[in-house]
Design a protein around this motif. Structure first.
Motif, short mmCIF file in Angstrom:
data_model
loop_
_atom_site.label_atom_id
_atom_site.label_comp_id
_atom_site.label_asym_id
_atom_site.label_seq_id
_atom_site.Cartn_x
_atom_site.Cartn_y
_atom_site.Cartn_z
N VAL A 26 0.84 -1.19 0.00
CA VAL A 26 0.00 0.00 0.00
C VAL A 26 0.88 1.25 0.00
CG1 VAL A 26 -0.22 0.15 2.53
CG2 VAL A 26 -2.03 1.05 1.09
N VAL A 27 0.37 2.29 -0.62
CA VAL A 27 1.08 3.57 -0.61
C VAL A 27 0.15 4.64 -0.07
CG1 VAL A 27 2.66 3.03 -2.50
CG2 VAL A 27 0.48 4.09 -3.00
N ASP A 28 0.75 5.68 0.47
CA ASP A 28 -0.01 6.81 0.98
C ASP A 28 -0.30 7.76 -0.18
OD1 ASP A 28 -1.11 8.94 2.30
OD2 ASP A 28 0.72 9.48 3.40
N PRO A 29 -1.57 7.92 -0.55
CA PRO A 29 -1.87 8.79 -1.70
C PRO A 29 -1.56 10.26 -1.43
CG PRO A 29 -3.90 8.05 -0.66
CD PRO A 29 -2.76 7.33 0.01
N LEU A 30 -1.42 10.63 -0.15
CA LEU A 30 -1.12 12.02 0.17
C LEU A 30 0.37 12.26 0.38
CD1 LEU A 30 -4.09 12.70 2.62
CD2 LEU A 30 -3.93 13.21 0.18
N ALA A 31 1.19 11.24 0.20
CA ALA A 31 2.64 11.38 0.40
C ALA A 31 3.26 12.49 -0.44
CB ALA A 31 3.34 10.05 0.15
N PRO A 32 2.84 12.69 -1.68
CA PRO A 32 3.46 13.79 -2.45
C PRO A 32 3.25 15.17 -1.81
CG PRO A 32 2.32 12.30 -3.93
CD PRO A 32 1.97 11.88 -2.52
N LEU A 33 2.20 15.31 -1.00
CA LEU A 33 1.94 16.59 -0.36
C LEU A 33 2.80 16.80 0.89
CD1 LEU A 33 -1.95 16.68 -0.57
CD2 LEU A 33 -0.32 17.93 -1.99
N SER A 34 3.13 15.71 1.58
CA SER A 34 3.80 15.85 2.86
C SER A 34 5.26 15.43 2.87
CB SER A 34 3.04 15.04 3.92
OG SER A 34 2.99 13.68 3.54
N ALA A 35 5.70 14.70 1.87
CA ALA A 35 7.08 14.22 1.85
C ALA A 35 8.03 15.36 1.49
CB ALA A 35 7.24 13.08 0.86
N PRO A 36 9.22 15.36 2.09
CA PRO A 36 10.22 16.37 1.70
C PRO A 36 10.55 16.23 0.21
CG PRO A 36 10.91 15.19 3.68
CD PRO A 36 9.69 14.50 3.16
N ALA A 37 10.93 17.33 -0.39
CA ALA A 37 11.21 17.35 -1.83
C ALA A 37 12.35 16.41 -2.20
CB ALA A 37 11.53 18.77 -2.28
N THR A 38 13.22 16.08 -1.27
CA THR A 38 14.35 15.21 -1.57
C THR A 38 13.99 13.74 -1.48
OG1 THR A 38 15.03 15.31 0.75
CG2 THR A 38 16.03 16.91 -0.79
N ASP A 39 12.86 13.40 -0.86
CA ASP A 39 12.45 12.00 -0.73
C ASP A 39 11.78 11.51 -2.00
OD1 ASP A 39 13.38 12.06 1.81
OD2 ASP A 39 11.45 11.74 2.81
N ARG A 40 12.01 10.24 -2.26
CA ARG A 40 11.36 9.57 -3.39
C ARG A 40 9.96 9.17 -2.94
NH1 ARG A 40 10.88 4.28 -4.69
NH2 ARG A 40 10.60 3.81 -6.88
N VAL A 41 8.95 9.49 -3.75
CA VAL A 41 7.57 9.17 -3.42
C VAL A 41 7.11 8.03 -4.31
CG1 VAL A 41 5.21 10.04 -3.34
CG2 VAL A 41 7.09 11.53 -2.70
N ARG A 42 6.55 7.01 -3.70
CA ARG A 42 6.07 5.83 -4.43
C ARG A 42 4.61 6.06 -4.82
NH1 ARG A 42 6.79 0.92 -5.78
NH2 ARG A 42 8.93 0.79 -5.11
#
Length: 192
Positions: A26-42
């Protein structure tokens, strides 16, 4: 995802980079909003990536190994490798059951639609042959006898035959890929 071939073993490696063990399923659909810009978002779960990789290749049954990479901190739990492997096996089993149900539903739908399709086929052939009578004007023979009603007859069988013989092909291919994935060795490594 990257694919590499190991020199010590003839197994091809399908590598999936995960941020957490949960990202396999499972992935967090809101991760692109909260993840730091340097982190890879799945964007998709790792299992979907693995299945897509197998479906996108010819020779599904070739020897392969699944390599899941995680940050070193996520590997602190000594049982994470076993949990991921057993979870992957259970997911494959559940997905195979779902795909089999969908394939059986397509078969039943094809058989059911064959009844009305055959009726339309027979009606189209009867009307076509009626309009092919030599006493009919040639334009009606060509337009209706050899044209419209012949097409109607063919259309009556097209959909049922498509469901019975072709529409289930992707499901069969997915089941083969899932069978392979369920038995493929899984290795969990720390991300370099």
């Amino acid at each position: 995802m990257s694919t590499t071939t190991s020199t010590t073993d003839v197994r091809e490696e399908i590598v999936v980079h995960l941020g957490t063990p949960e990202e396999l399923f499972v992935v967090d659909p809101l991760a692109p909003l909260s993840a730091p810009a340097t982190d890879r978002v799945r964007a998709t779960p790792g299992v979907d990536e693995l299945l897509g990789e197998l479906l996108g290749r010819s020779g599904v049954r070739r020897k392969r190994r699944v390599v899941l990479t995680l940050p070193a901190a996520a590997l602190a739990d000594s049982d994470v490798s076993g949990r991921l492997e057993s979870g992957l096996r259970r997911w494959c089993t559940a997905r195979i059951e779902r795909v089999e149900r969908e394939s059986r539903a397509l078969w039943r739908q094809g058989v059911w639609s064959l009844r009305t399709g055959l009726l339309l086929f027979v009606v189209g052939l009867v009307l076509s042959s009626d309009f092919l009578d030599p006493e009919m004007p040639q334009v009606l023979q060509d337009l209706l006898g050899n044209g419209v009603f012949s097409v109607i007859a063919w259309i009556g069988l097209w959909y049922p035959l498509d469901l019975l013989f072709f529409a289930r092909s992707p499901a069969k291919r997915e089941m083969r890929a899932l069978d392979v994935l369920a038995t493929t060795p899984v290795e969990v490594r720390a991300r370099p």
